[in-house]
Design a protein around this motif. Structure first.
Motif, short mmCIF file in Angstrom:
data_model
loop_
_atom_site.label_atom_id
_atom_site.label_comp_id
_atom_site.label_asym_id
_atom_site.label_seq_id
_atom_site.Cartn_x
_atom_site.Cartn_y
_atom_site.Cartn_z
N LEU A 111 13.50 -45.51 -1.60
CA LEU A 111 12.34 -45.82 -0.22
C LEU A 111 11.67 -47.16 -0.01
N LYS A 112 11.83 -47.17 1.23
CA LYS A 112 11.23 -48.94 1.68
C LYS A 112 10.61 -48.60 2.63
N GLN A 113 9.23 -48.69 2.02
CA GLN A 113 8.39 -48.42 3.41
C GLN A 113 8.00 -49.64 4.27
N GLU A 164 8.17 -43.84 7.22
CA GLU A 164 7.03 -44.92 7.42
C GLU A 164 5.56 -44.33 6.63
N SER A 165 5.01 -45.42 6.13
CA SER A 165 4.43 -46.03 4.78
C SER A 165 3.31 -44.30 5.04
N ALA A 166 3.23 -43.52 5.55
CA ALA A 166 2.25 -41.68 5.82
C ALA A 166 2.82 -41.42 5.23
N PHE A 167 4.57 -41.01 5.43
CA PHE A 167 5.04 -40.52 5.13
C PHE A 167 6.03 -41.33 3.30
N ALA A 168 5.41 -41.82 3.07
CA ALA A 168 6.75 -41.78 1.88
C ALA A 168 6.05 -40.95 0.78
N LEU A 169 5.40 -40.25 0.68
CA LEU A 169 4.99 -39.73 -0.87
C LEU A 169 5.28 -37.74 -0.39
N GLU A 170 5.11 -37.58 1.17
CA GLU A 170 6.19 -36.55 1.14
C GLU A 170 7.88 -36.80 0.93
N VAL A 171 8.56 -37.72 1.46
CA VAL A 171 10.03 -37.72 1.27
C VAL A 171 10.25 -37.92 -0.08
N GLU A 172 9.49 -38.55 -1.18
CA GLU A 172 9.55 -38.63 -2.61
C GLU A 172 9.31 -37.49 -2.89
N MET A 173 8.17 -36.93 -2.91
CA MET A 173 8.60 -35.33 -3.04
C MET A 173 9.15 -34.69 -2.80
N GLY A 174 9.71 -34.62 -1.92
CA GLY A 174 11.45 -33.45 -1.30
C GLY A 174 12.32 -34.32 -1.65
N ALA A 175 12.64 -35.31 -2.60
CA ALA A 175 13.90 -35.97 -2.87
C ALA A 175 14.85 -35.04 -3.20
N ALA A 176 14.57 -34.24 -4.19
CA ALA A 176 15.34 -33.70 -4.85
C ALA A 176 15.94 -32.35 -3.56
N GLN A 177 16.00 -32.12 -2.65
CA GLN A 177 16.49 -31.69 -1.62
C GLN A 177 16.94 -31.86 -0.10
N ILE A 178 16.32 -32.96 -0.16
CA ILE A 178 16.69 -33.67 0.65
C ILE A 178 18.68 -34.19 0.00
#
Length: 175
Positions: free
Chosen positions: A116-118, A84-98
Motif C-alpha cells: 500500500l501507498k497512502q 486514501e490514508s483513512a482506508f489503509a487499515l481496512e485494505v490491509e485487514m482485507g488484503a487476503a480476501q482482495i
C-alpha cells in the motif's frame, strides 16, 4: 455508388474498446499490467466503497526462474495500491480476501501480496466542479426575485445554481 475495385476494402464499425486497448497496451505494460482487466474490474473485485478509496498503481513481478531450473513454479506478483490514508487499515485487514478475489478474476495465483501507498486517490468523476460565475448585483437581484415563489429549498438551490450558470455565461453569437 460503391467502389468495387480490388484495392477497396470495406470497413465496418468497431467498438471503441477495440481501438483503445492497443493504444493503452504500452502504458499498462510499463506498470506491469498485461491487460486493463484489473483496473477495469477494480470495483467488482473490492466493492464500490473500497474502489472509491483505492486504485491499482502497478504490478511488480518477481524475477523469472533461471533456465537451468525449469520446474520451479512462477512466483506471484505484488500489487501496489494507492489508498486514501483513512482506508489503509481496512485494505490491509482485507488484503487476503482482495488477493483471493483478484486471483479468482484471472483464474490463477498471479498476485501473492499487496503493498500500500497512502495518498490521495484521483477519480475523474470526483474532480471539483468549477464555481458558478459571479453575477452583477442587478442580475443577482433579478434571480432572487425570479426564485422568490419557490418554497422547496432543494429545488430553489438547484434552480439558483442553474440560473447563475445561465445568466453568468457569455451569450452565443451566430457566425
Amino acid at each position: 455508388m460503391i467502389n468495387k475495385s480490388p484495392s477497396f476494402k470495406a470497413r465496418s464499425a468497431r467498438p471503441f474498446s477495440d481501438l483503445l486497448g492497443p493504444a493503452l497496451a504500452d502504458a499498462l505494460k510499463a506498470r506491469g499490467f498485461a491487460t486493463a482487466d484489473i483496473i477495469g474490474h477494480w470495483p467488482d473485485i473490492v466493492g464500490v466503497r473500497l474502489a472509491e478509496q483505492s486504485q491499482p498503481l502497478k504490478i511488480q513481478w518477481p524475477p523469472r526462474p533461471k533456465m537451468d531450473k525449469p520446474d520451479t513454479p512462477a512466483q506471484p506478483a505484488t500489487l501496489i495500491l494507492r489508498v486514501e490514508s483513512a482506508f489503509a487499515l481496512e485494505v490491509e485487514m482485507g488484503a487476503a480476501q482482495i488477493i483471493e478475489r483478484i486471483n479468482a478474476v484471472f483464474g490463477w495465483r498471479c498476485v501473492g501480496k499487496l503493498r500500500l501507498k497512502q495518498g490521495p486517490v484521483e477519480h475523474p468523476e470526483r474532480r471539483e466542479r468549477p464555481r458558478p460565475p459571479e453575477l452583477s448585483p442587478a442580475a443577482a437581484r433579478q434571480l432572487e426575485k425570479d426564485l422568490g415563489g419557490i418554497e422547496d429549498q432543494g429545488l430553489r438551490e438547484a434552480l439558483e445554481r442553474l440560473g447563475r450558470q445561465v445568466r453568468g455565461s457569455k451569450p452565443v453569437t451566430a457566425p
